[in-house]
Design an enzyme around this catalytic site. Sequence first.
Site, PDB file in Angstrom:
ATOM      1  N   GLN A 153       0.762  -1.113  -0.046  1.00  0.00           N
ATOM      2  CA  GLN A 153      -0.081   0.005   0.073  1.00  0.00           C
ATOM      3  C   GLN A 153       0.844   1.294   0.029  1.00  0.00           C
ATOM      4  OE1 GLN A 153      -1.998   1.457   3.582  1.00  0.00           O
ATOM      5  NE2 GLN A 153      -3.957   0.995   2.316  1.00  0.00           N
ATOM      6  N   SER A 202       0.822   6.396   2.605  1.00  0.00           N
ATOM      7  CA  SER A 202       1.532   7.349   3.516  1.00  0.00           C
ATOM      8  C   SER A 202       2.688   8.084   2.860  1.00  0.00           C
ATOM      9  CB  SER A 202       1.848   6.590   5.042  1.00  0.00           C
ATOM     10  OG  SER A 202       0.730   6.120   5.390  1.00  0.00           O
ATOM     11  N   SER A 241       5.217  -1.417   4.163  1.00  0.00           N
ATOM     12  CA  SER A 241       5.705  -2.782   4.345  1.00  0.00           C
ATOM     13  C   SER A 241       5.491  -3.470   3.046  1.00  0.00           C
ATOM     14  CB  SER A 241       4.630  -3.447   5.515  1.00  0.00           C
ATOM     15  OG  SER A 241       3.412  -3.330   4.991  1.00  0.00           O
ATOM     16  N   GLU A 253     -19.354  -7.186   4.475  1.00  0.00           N
ATOM     17  CA  GLU A 253     -17.926  -7.320   5.066  1.00  0.00           C
ATOM     18  C   GLU A 253     -17.824  -8.592   5.832  1.00  0.00           C
ATOM     19  OE1 GLU A 253     -17.586  -4.143   7.879  1.00  0.00           O
ATOM     20  OE2 GLU A 253     -17.622  -2.467   6.327  1.00  0.00           O
TER      21      GLU A 253
END
Length: 792
Positions: free
Chosen positions: A539, A542, A574, A658
């Site tokens: 991802q 950030s 990560s 979900e």
Amino acid sequence: MGRGTVRGKAIGTGIGITEEHRALAHSVRGWLARAAPSGEVRELLDAGSPAAPGVRPAHWKALVAQGLTGVHLPEAYGGGGGGLLDLAVVLEEAAYASLPGPYLATTLTSAVLHQVVAAGAEEPAGHRSSAGGAGASAAHRSSAAGAEPLIGSGTPGTAEALAGALRELAEGERTAALALTPGTLAATPTATGHRLDGTAPPVLSADAADLLLLPAATPDGERWFLVDAGTEGLTVRPHRSVDPTRPTAEVRADAVSVPADRAVPIADPGLVRDLAAVLLAADACGTAARSLDTAVAHAAVREQFGRPIGAFQAVKHLCADMLVRLEQGRALTWDAARAVDEAAEAAADEAAGPQARGLTAALAAATAPEAAYTCAKDALQILGGIGFTWEHDAHLHLRRAVLARQLLGPADAHRLRAARLAEAGARRELTLELPTGADRHRAEARPHLAAARGLAPREARRALAPTGYAAPHLPAPYGLGAGPVQQLAIQQELREQGIRIGDLSIATWVVPSLIAYGTEEQRERYLPATLRGDLQWCQLFSEPDAGSDLAALRTRAVRTGEGWRITGQKVWTSAARTADHGILLARTDPDAPKHRGLTYFLVDMKQARGIDIRPLKEITGESLFNEVYFDDVLLPADAVVGEVGGGWRVARNTLGNERVHMADQMTFDSGLEALIARSPGLDEAVRARVGALAAEAHALACIGLRTTLQQVSGNEPGSGASVRKLVQTLHQQKVAELTLELLGPQGVVDEPGTGERALHGFLMSRCLTIAGGTTQIQLNVVAERILGLPRD
């Protein structure tokens, strides 16, 4: 209440989470508004002294008519056939409305007497009651209509005496109160029974009680006696109490003669303490909820410096933290009440019965009254000078919180008891019983899952992905479109067959976004391989200057004839070195406000040129995260997911179906279990800290189970997920810190061995309140989205 305005009890679901308990709470809430108006409470508060001894409150007849005095008692005694959880639901509502009078004391006493009677009773099978009125409930039905339970031990006549008392209490003909400890009360055997002498500690609502259940020291140990308030030699003197709406009283016995049939055979010394803990905890939850609602309502409208004070982060955090404390108290009280009801059916099994009851009661007593006390104080802080006036009702809630806290004793005493019980092996296993229809889902899943039996988790995922059983919550053809019950049934079958499916990690967030916003070509290209576990993702959100504020992203994406040129830097990524692809948010319109200029891209981490991945060395000495630099990286035009400029919507996407998680578990993890194993040799202050960690751990498990049960029932899951995130990260940090602390000097040694492992765990835990959104940002989210406070 008349002098303090609240919006209404709209925050959280209360102690009861089933449709039945919600209906019960709603009914009681409506009845209280009519039958016990705020003026009645205010008159008692303003009087500053108790009403005349023995005088029933004005609402008592209506309360009895609703069946609330016997909601927890069998029909055999004129009750509603419910259990302690039903009573806890009612008591929370009563406390929220600041109901005055002896209701709590009376129902606590009758609950104790019923447990004593039930210990020697045999209930005819096959009967379940269906009582009417606000107190009607089908939960935990405990006795048949017309049955005559008997006491298995005690003096002849005791059974009849206690049965008669229970009927009178259930039907509201008499009121009652009990002392939690003997004080100086002592009982001397006589030819006809016992003689009582001495003084009990302050007894809640004793001034309004017709019956008193009193403990006393005897030559054979502590015994209990049921005494009529009018007995010669018994003096009840009302106190000027901290809570004038429910004052305490001094109970003094001077040569009081108690017949033999009024000696109550309480064989389990922890019974009264546990029941008092659960019911006072339920009462405390209502007080905490009222304080929270009062604070939030005030913060939403009170303006300072031209803005509502609820827009200030300090106020938001205080309100959100109040909710976290309340929800922990509710969850623990809910399970403690369930444990009492279950213990009555499993008394012969120490682990499942009294030991689990004692553990859960101690955890609830350590948490809920403290939540009421701190929430009441915080509400006063948010109200400011207004809250410090007698005119506002906020101080009544603080007074009620102080009363419960003082009667039960300090939180550390209950934490220490919980630690001792845990050290002795007491545990509470939370289990989820699936509703009718789950067996069908398990049978359907069984042949499909058999193909993965005996495989490693990664291979099991590869085998099951084409069938939809690797992610059943996803819509077909990627999953089964399974609802909560089917998902849980499949998880149960997986566990039964010993199958573990490899985790998708970051792809857990990628897959729903591609299903909802990806093109057909993108879905075909990425989803099957991702669900098989063949594609790994990272991802790329950030940035160094943005952190949790994705609206401040600076990485630029410029459209060209070839596609998009990406320039910028990402951080804390990560798996960047091993991932095949990444999901990237970049700014495509620098002039658009806030989130509107962001676009969501897919990045081939192996093929795209210009990507520089630099490992970041963390405080542990490891390099789990990375900085990723984009130097004029070219992405194809079809790398965009969703609309250009619509990346924020894609990034925040969650599907309605979900994933639901199986909640069966023992509630203490390995780190806490290790602390429990060490705690017998530690001083009481440290053991109390272990008890506090046990309360947090069990609250987390209970909140998880409550959330799952609500999803299974088709209800909104509520604030559970947000509260769990806030509690769990801090809890894990505290476990790591205490583990290191107990090593003493050995904990400074950074070499292979125990010291190194504990030191690494402590250092690693510091990321928990940062990753995935800092605790401070999470508090803002809870305050704004759950409590409805103004946004900055």
